[in-house]
Design a protein around this motif. Structure first.
Motif, PDB file in Angstrom:
ATOM      1  N   LEU A 219     -35.916  94.537  35.881  1.00 26.10           N
ATOM      2  CA  LEU A 219     -35.731  93.352  35.065  1.00 26.10           C
ATOM      3  C   LEU A 219     -34.368  93.180  34.536  1.00 26.10           C
ATOM      4  N   LEU A 220     -33.600  92.010  35.186  1.00 29.72           N
ATOM      5  CA  LEU A 220     -32.376  91.749  34.658  1.00 29.72           C
ATOM      6  C   LEU A 220     -32.176  90.644  33.690  1.00 29.72           C
ATOM      7  N   ALA A 221     -31.296  90.968  32.612  1.00 27.04           N
ATOM      8  CA  ALA A 221     -31.163  90.011  31.710  1.00 27.04           C
ATOM      9  C   ALA A 221     -29.915  88.789  32.112  1.00 27.04           C
ATOM     10  N   THR A 222     -30.364  87.678  32.055  1.00 29.44           N
ATOM     11  CA  THR A 222     -29.311  86.509  32.517  1.00 29.44           C
ATOM     12  C   THR A 222     -29.150  85.647  31.247  1.00 29.44           C
ATOM     13  N   GLY A 223     -28.433  84.596  31.065  1.00 29.39           N
ATOM     14  CA  GLY A 223     -28.602  83.666  30.231  1.00 29.39           C
ATOM     15  C   GLY A 223     -27.051  82.863  30.022  1.00 29.39           C
ATOM     16  N   ARG A 224     -26.690  82.467  28.668  1.00 31.03           N
ATOM     17  CA  ARG A 224     -25.683  81.640  28.400  1.00 31.03           C
ATOM     18  C   ARG A 224     -24.288  82.347  28.114  1.00 31.03           C
ATOM     19  N   SER A 225     -23.379  81.503  28.035  1.00 27.19           N
ATOM     20  CA  SER A 225     -22.037  82.149  27.690  1.00 27.19           C
ATOM     21  C   SER A 225     -22.008  82.197  26.378  1.00 27.19           C
ATOM     22  N   ASP A 226     -20.686  82.673  25.909  1.00 27.75           N
ATOM     23  CA  ASP A 226     -20.508  82.880  24.424  1.00 27.75           C
ATOM     24  C   ASP A 226     -20.112  81.539  23.892  1.00 27.75           C
ATOM     25  N   SER A 227     -20.209  80.419  24.190  1.00 27.04           N
ATOM     26  CA  SER A 227     -19.635  79.171  23.966  1.00 27.04           C
ATOM     27  C   SER A 227     -21.111  78.552  23.687  1.00 27.04           C
ATOM     28  N   SER A 228     -22.179  79.009  23.882  1.00 26.02           N
ATOM     29  CA  SER A 228     -23.494  78.355  23.775  1.00 26.02           C
ATOM     30  C   SER A 228     -24.275  78.631  22.552  1.00 26.02           C
ATOM     31  N   PHE A 258     -20.354  83.791  36.956  1.00 24.61           N
ATOM     32  CA  PHE A 258     -21.050  82.690  36.214  1.00 24.61           C
ATOM     33  C   PHE A 258     -20.540  81.486  36.846  1.00 24.61           C
ATOM     34  N   THR A 259     -19.925  81.226  37.791  1.00 24.16           N
ATOM     35  CA  THR A 259     -19.549  79.861  38.448  1.00 24.16           C
ATOM     36  C   THR A 259     -20.048  79.648  39.995  1.00 24.16           C
ATOM     37  N   ASN A 280     -27.825  75.497  30.568  1.00 27.20           N
ATOM     38  CA  ASN A 280     -29.050  75.798  30.811  1.00 27.20           C
ATOM     39  C   ASN A 280     -29.574  75.428  32.221  1.00 27.20           C
ATOM     40  N   SER A 281     -28.938  74.445  32.928  1.00 25.52           N
ATOM     41  CA  SER A 281     -29.632  74.346  34.172  1.00 25.52           C
ATOM     42  C   SER A 281     -29.223  75.182  35.422  1.00 25.52           C
ATOM     43  N   PHE A 282     -28.034  75.864  34.941  1.00 23.32           N
ATOM     44  CA  PHE A 282     -27.701  77.052  35.966  1.00 23.32           C
ATOM     45  C   PHE A 282     -28.735  78.265  35.679  1.00 23.32           C
ATOM     46  N   VAL A 283     -28.942  78.562  34.346  1.00 20.86           N
ATOM     47  CA  VAL A 283     -30.031  79.656  34.174  1.00 20.86           C
ATOM     48  C   VAL A 283     -31.382  79.460  34.878  1.00 20.86           C
ATOM     49  N   ARG A 284     -31.838  78.066  34.391  1.00 28.38           N
ATOM     50  CA  ARG A 284     -33.109  77.679  35.325  1.00 28.38           C
ATOM     51  C   ARG A 284     -33.162  77.816  36.746  1.00 28.38           C
ATOM     52  N   ASP A 285     -31.919  77.506  37.386  1.00 27.03           N
ATOM     53  CA  ASP A 285     -31.955  77.812  38.759  1.00 27.03           C
ATOM     54  C   ASP A 285     -31.925  78.868  39.257  1.00 27.03           C
ATOM     55  N   LEU A 286     -31.693  80.079  38.431  1.00 23.56           N
ATOM     56  CA  LEU A 286     -31.519  81.528  38.590  1.00 23.56           C
ATOM     57  C   LEU A 286     -32.857  81.925  38.837  1.00 23.56           C
ATOM     58  N   VAL A 287     -33.648  81.591  37.583  1.00 22.28           N
ATOM     59  CA  VAL A 287     -34.928  82.075  37.258  1.00 22.28           C
ATOM     60  C   VAL A 287     -36.189  81.775  38.048  1.00 22.28           C
ATOM     61  N   THR A 288     -36.008  80.493  38.915  1.00 23.37           N
ATOM     62  CA  THR A 288     -37.077  80.091  39.774  1.00 23.37           C
ATOM     63  C   THR A 288     -36.529  80.456  40.982  1.00 23.37           C
ATOM     64  N   ARG A 289     -35.673  81.475  41.381  1.00 19.80           N
ATOM     65  CA  ARG A 289     -35.417  81.964  42.765  1.00 19.80           C
ATOM     66  C   ARG A 289     -36.428  83.235  43.065  1.00 19.80           C
ATOM     67  N   TYR A 300     -37.497  93.140  41.690  1.00 17.39           N
ATOM     68  CA  TYR A 300     -36.748  92.751  40.352  1.00 17.39           C
ATOM     69  C   TYR A 300     -36.810  91.249  40.151  1.00 17.39           C
ATOM     70  N   ALA A 301     -36.543  90.935  38.992  1.00 24.24           N
ATOM     71  CA  ALA A 301     -36.636  89.670  38.576  1.00 24.24           C
ATOM     72  C   ALA A 301     -35.622  89.173  37.394  1.00 24.24           C
ATOM     73  N   PHE A 302     -35.161  88.191  37.141  1.00 30.52           N
ATOM     74  CA  PHE A 302     -34.343  87.674  36.023  1.00 30.52           C
ATOM     75  C   PHE A 302     -35.163  87.520  34.813  1.00 30.52           C
ATOM     76  N   VAL A 303     -34.764  87.724  33.800  1.00 28.16           N
ATOM     77  CA  VAL A 303     -35.346  87.487  32.401  1.00 28.16           C
ATOM     78  C   VAL A 303     -34.421  86.637  31.587  1.00 28.16           C
ATOM     79  N   SER A 304     -34.906  85.481  30.940  1.00 30.11           N
ATOM     80  CA  SER A 304     -33.893  84.692  30.306  1.00 30.11           C
ATOM     81  C   SER A 304     -34.591  83.670  29.170  1.00 30.11           C
ATOM     82  N   TYR A 305     -33.898  83.279  28.388  1.00 36.89           N
ATOM     83  CA  TYR A 305     -34.110  82.064  27.542  1.00 36.89           C
ATOM     84  C   TYR A 305     -33.960  80.610  27.869  1.00 36.89           C
ATOM     85  N   LEU A 306     -34.409  79.475  27.865  1.00 42.77           N
ATOM     86  CA  LEU A 306     -34.047  78.380  28.041  1.00 42.77           C
ATOM     87  C   LEU A 306     -34.530  77.295  26.817  1.00 42.77           C
TER      88      LEU A 306
END
Length: 409
Positions: A219-228, A258-259, A280-289, A300-306
């Motif tokens: 399980l891999l953590a992903t998520g938002r930048s520190d400006s979020s 992250f670009t 959040n749209s980029f996080v969503r794009d990643l966790v739905t692949r 493997y799979a990504f885990v995040s918050y939305l």
């Protein structure tokens, strides 16, 4: 007369305007939270006369995004004014540059320019998407308002004199989600699991499933930048610490991990360290692949918050029943054993939420202050369990701000 009263009469009188012989134009520039853009965009359209009268355009940014998935949009309404000179018009333009909550607070407090679509881009009722807008369609503009998922106390400008609407403008629920390829037995996120996963960036799925056979599934953590603000709110609620560094992963597409828009199934990964996605749209794009077999056999799979709007789209989750139907493949997770629903937030059982703030510049004019109040009123009428909740219906409150204990009102 107040802005909302003017709109009710079909007339818009503006202050602090740019005047011409026949037209008076006022421009409001908003930055901040991507988490609240669905509510903000709808409220802006309604404030500017509704879908039948408001013209708008938005940047599709290399993806097939609708208005609520884009980070740059512009809205316009022109009306005939009731003046002695027949044919005079008044135009209101609102342009938005969604950059993240704490980043938005920083830009507003420092009066630092953000990238916006130019007022000359073609706009149309129903929306005019601009596919891969050229650089000439943008300009740098100083924002006068900013939405934030968290209070300015969790930003880089905690003592700024920027002004806010009393009691915020809504409640923003979040949901943890597991990637499309995650085992079906991953169903719940706890504070302890979150803090372990985001501290090191990865862990065996067996820690969440309880099945020893899943020890080699990563399980891999992903998520938002520190400006979020989404990230700050999540780290605060889980008691991880909103200013503490995390380790997050992403598909590597460019030098900046992250670009860039994703294509195909993820096959190459890199740790972005404390970095993260700008939207959040980029996080969503990643966790739905779907996982690619070329990486760890697809184990493997990504885990995040939305935000709840993106989570529901990604998972097909029904907040009334808890059932899943349709969606984009990601899996909804309960939080500390409680599932998301409107009532579970209102009554205090589901605590993964923050108060949405609408800040205005420290030197806001009377016209800007009125616009802020009218926008808040417009937001309150359109909030739903799939985009945000009404503060006025909350039966609980937090002590000490976002992430604080839940207490009855």
């Amino acid at each position: 007369m107040k802005l909302k009263s003017m709109l009710a009469l079909g007339v818009l009188v503006v202050t602090g305007s740019i005047a011409s012989a026949a037209d008076t134009t006022t421009i409001y520039t908003i930055t901040g939270a991507t988490a609240f853009r669905a509510a903000a965009n709808t409220a802006i359209i309604n404030l500017l006369g509704g879908p039948a009268n408001c013209e708008y355009a938005f940047d599709q940014d290399g993806q097939s995004l609708a208005i609520n998935g884009t980070n740059r949009a512009i809205f316009r309404r022109t009306v005939v004014t009731n003046t002695p000179n027949t044919g005079d018009t008044a135009t209101t333009i609102v342009r938005v540059s969604w950059s993240g909550s704490t980043g938005g607070i920083l830009s507003l407090a420092d009066q630092a320019a953000v990238q916006c679509l130019k007022t000359t881009v073609p706009m149309a009722v129903g929306g005019s998407p601009i596919v891969d807008a050229p650089a000439t369609d943008f300009e740098m503009v100083t924002p006068r308002f900013s939405f934030s998922d968290v209070d300015k106390a969790l930003s880089q400008r905690p003592t700024s004199a920027i002004q806010e609407e009393v009691n915020g403008v809504g409640v923003v629920p979040f949901m943890f989600v597991a990637g499309e390829s995650a085992p079906a037995t991953i169903t719940n996120m706890t504070d302890q699991l979150h803090n372990t996963l985001w501290a090191v960036g990865e862990m065996p799925a067996s820690m969440m499933t309880g099945n020893p056979a899943d020890v080699d599934f990563i399980l891999l953590a992903t998520g938002r930048s520190d400006s979020s603000g989404t990230r700050a709110g999540i780290l605060s609620e889980t008691q991880y610490g909103s200013f503490n560094a995390v380790v997050q992963f992403n598909q590597t597409t460019t030098g900046d991990r992250f670009t860039g828009s994703l294509t195909g199934n993820p096959t190459i990964f890199g740790s972005g360290g404390n970095g993260g996605h700008s939207s959040n749209s980029f996080v969503r794009d990643l966790v739905t692949r779907t996982s690619s077999a070329s990486f760890n056999g697809g184990q493997y799979a990504f885990v995040s918050y939305l935000t709840i709007s993106d989570a529901i789209s990604a998972t097909g989750y029904n907040q009334l029943t808890g059932a899943v139907s349709g969606g984009e493949g990601a899996k909804p997770l309960t939080y500390n054993g409680v599932r998301y629903s409107e009532q579970n937030v209102y009554n205090g059982q589901y605590t993964l939420w923050t108060t949405q703030q609408l800040y205005r510049a420290a030197d806001a004019t009377a016209g800007e202050t009125q616009f802020s109040a009218d926008l808040k009123a417009s937001i309150d009428t359109i909030l739903t369990p799939t985009i945000g909740l009404r503060s006025s219906l909350m039966q609980v409150e937090r002590s000490g701000g976002d992430g604080g204990p839940i207490n009855p009102l």
